[in-house]
Design an enzyme around this catalytic site. Sequence first.
Site, PDB file in Angstrom:
ATOM      1  N   GLY A  72      -3.812   7.910   4.971  1.00  0.00           N
ATOM      2  CA  GLY A  72      -4.993   7.494   4.401  1.00  0.00           C
ATOM      3  C   GLY A  72      -4.987   7.837   2.764  1.00  0.00           C
ATOM      4  CB  CYS A 128      -1.825   1.145   3.286  1.00  0.00           C
ATOM      5  SG  CYS A 128      -2.548   2.695   4.028  1.00  0.00           S
ATOM      6  CB  THR A 191       3.113   1.439   9.923  1.00  0.00           C
ATOM      7  OG1 THR A 191       1.884   1.567   8.685  1.00  0.00           O
ATOM      8  CG2 THR A 191       3.691   2.822   9.228  1.00  0.00           C
TER       9      THR A 191
HETATM   10  C1  SIN Z   1      -1.130   6.190   4.395  1.00  0.00           C
HETATM   11  O1  SIN Z   1      -1.162   7.195   3.714  1.00  0.00           O
HETATM   12  O2  SIN Z   1      -1.633   5.953   5.230  1.00  0.00           O
HETATM   13  C2  SIN Z   1       0.730   5.470   4.625  1.00  0.00           C
HETATM   14  C3  SIN Z   1       0.403   4.787   3.742  1.00  0.00           C
HETATM   15  C4  SIN Z   1       0.908   3.470   3.767  1.00  0.00           C
HETATM   16  O3  SIN Z   1       1.106   3.172   5.315  1.00  0.00           O
HETATM   17  O4  SIN Z   1       1.509   2.663   3.020  1.00  0.00           O
END
Ligand code: SIN
Length: 302
Positions: A72, A128, A191
């Site tokens: 997050g 993200c 991801t």
């Molecule tokens: C995250 O902080 O949730 C991961 C960052 C991302 O997936 O860009």
Amino acid sequence: MINLEVDIAGVKLKNPIITASGTFANGREISEYYDLCELGAVCVKAITLEPRRGNKPPRIAETPSGILNSVGLQNAGLAYFMKYEIPFLRKYDTKIIANISGCTIEENCEIAKRLGNLVDLIELNVSCPNVKEGGVAFGTNPKITKEITKRVKENCAVPLIVKLSPNVTDIKEIAKAAEEGGADALSLINTILGMQIDVNTRRPTLANNTGGLSGPAVKPVAVRMAWEVSSITDLPIIGMGGIMSGEDVAEFMLAGATAVAVGTANLVNPTACVDIKKEFINYLDENNIDDVHEIIKAVKIF
Ligand code: SIN
């Protein structure tokens, strides 16, 4: 001597190995294991204008052949990054890539403007999957991708990389939109949205219910997407997704990547980047390749 130097939008990296954002803190811990000068570039943890606490824990879970995260965008905010992290990283002869992850187009413009040329490249995170505003909401819509890229680019003093999401029907369409918006380079993949359920508690293993999957499980998807994107653009591509070995680096470069980012591997082995770099050099050596450019986009398609 093998030539490892690559060029990302005019910025010369001494080798193609970059740390993937969010998997390396900002290098402080890892600098106790090896000299960060070994790296082509350090891509730092996502930066927002104000500090963020991130999502509720648990926010990391192991899966077979990868991890799920829903961090997050926890970070200490832009002012802290500029005051403490840039001076720390500037002690090393490596390039700095600032991953910026504002919730709004305006926030990203403001971050880019304030960073000026204190970093070498900016990576705009439109991918993200773990936040309600911004993130993947920008990067799954070609019109918004083009608009945000254009606006942020107007505020950038250094070349702009746009980090793409795999959570789309056609990544080529989003890559084209980023290029039309003025991106100088593309990075992919972030991801893949996933979920894991503990069958005993019947609850998801992440408090956010879903999270982003990374690690070796995603590599074939990432290689396929790097190849698809490289077939429709001449922009330099930074390939990432499950790189664990020197041969994985070669695979992404054959698919069309000019450089690669190593992520999840850093969480398994703190010296992963240097180990992978050595393996990659061995691969080049064993195959009588004396310039890394010989393998970029050199896949022999059937
Ligand atoms: C995250 O902080 O949730 C991961 C960052 C991302 O997936 O860009």
